[in-house]
Scaffold this active site. Structure first.
Site, PDB file in Angstrom:
ATOM      1  N   HIS A   1       1.021  -1.155   0.047  1.00 56.84           N
ATOM      2  CA  HIS A   1       0.129  -0.185  -0.096  1.00 56.84           C
ATOM      3  C   HIS A   1       0.978   1.359  -0.162  1.00 56.84           C
ATOM      4  CE1 HIS A   1      -3.761  -1.978   0.834  1.00 56.84           C
ATOM      5  NE2 HIS A   1      -3.363  -2.561   2.050  1.00 56.84           N
TER       6      HIS A   1
ATOM      7  N   CYS B   1      -4.939   5.632  -0.940  1.00 59.23           N
ATOM      8  CA  CYS B   1      -4.330   4.529  -0.624  1.00 59.23           C
ATOM      9  C   CYS B   1      -4.133   3.655  -1.957  1.00 59.23           C
ATOM     10  CB  CYS B   1      -5.068   3.321   0.152  1.00 59.23           C
ATOM     11  SG  CYS B   1      -4.363   1.901   0.327  1.00 59.23           S
TER      12      CYS B   1
ATOM     13  N   HIS C   1      -0.660  -4.694   9.176  1.00 56.10           N
ATOM     14  CA  HIS C   1      -1.114  -3.335   9.250  1.00 56.10           C
ATOM     15  C   HIS C   1      -2.536  -2.834   9.521  1.00 56.10           C
ATOM     16  CE1 HIS C   1      -1.960  -4.624   5.087  1.00 56.10           C
ATOM     17  NE2 HIS C   1      -2.898  -3.527   5.160  1.00 56.10           N
TER      18      HIS C   1
END
Lengths: 135, 135
Positions: free
Chosen positions: A69, A117, A103
């Site tokens: 990401h 993102c 995450h």
């Protein structure tokens, strides 16, 4: 052909022309929506660019996966968990989540927490995996 | 391991911890800088995320190339040329520039014009081209 999605929002409400927000709820996610700004809909072959927004008290799912990401915060404030470390983040902060890193993003403020993102396109991932397995 | 680049700027000056702005001048470019926020430096294998800033009166190069761009405007105002059409853009507007489309960004305001620009990694491009040529 090029595509432009005009920003239609204001400081209190982020929205774009031609983009419908989608709920992003599951047992592991609370109060998050996603707007796919650039993706297969725009015939983008290599990556997708999404806007996520998390309500006060909400979070994205805790997880890890093969794709990475690229994140930049646009509004509000929150925390990102990367591996075992949590860091406070707000406007302009850039987060790189590498492949397979644990995450999670949490809203820690009292207004929406929003961020861009970027992910690779799924065909890019599958082609690169295939390329790797031929070596 | 994950990487965070904290935003160190303010509304008048956009900067990030650990990121050095680079000049982006040539005969075809005026008054532009680029900050590579996520790239090979962060070991990102699939895409790069850069912040471009164009001074009042400046522009990026007029050109076309095999890779595409995913853009979101963060500050100031300008115009984007896509093919033969120019469109006014400002905060939050999203622009998708597909492969081989003629494009140029110009600052039309009196403050810096800044935007995030995503590109696929050069290895992704070369692998996908190779994949295509095997078909």
């Amino acid at each position: 052909m090029g595509v432009i999605h005009k920003f239609q929002g204001d400081p209190d409400r982020f929205d774009w022309e031609g983009i419908i927000p989608k709920g992003y709820e599951s047992k592991d996610i609370r109060g998050a929506t996603v707007r796919w700004l650039i993706s297969e809909n725009e015939k983008a072959p290599y990556f997708a660019l999404r806007y996520f927004e998390v309500e006060p008290g909400g979070w994205t799912d805790l997880g890890r996966h093969a794709h990475d990401h690229g994140v930049i915060i646009l509004r509000g404030k929150g925390k990102v968990l990367l591996g075992e470390k949590e860091t406070e983040i707000s406007f302009g902060d850039v987060v790189y989540v590498p492949p397979n890193e644990l995450h999670q993003f949490k809203n820690t403020g009292d207004e929406p927490f929003g961020f861009i993102c970027v992910i690779p396109d799924k065909d890019v991932l599958s082609k690169i995996k295939a390329e790797g397995s031929r070596r």
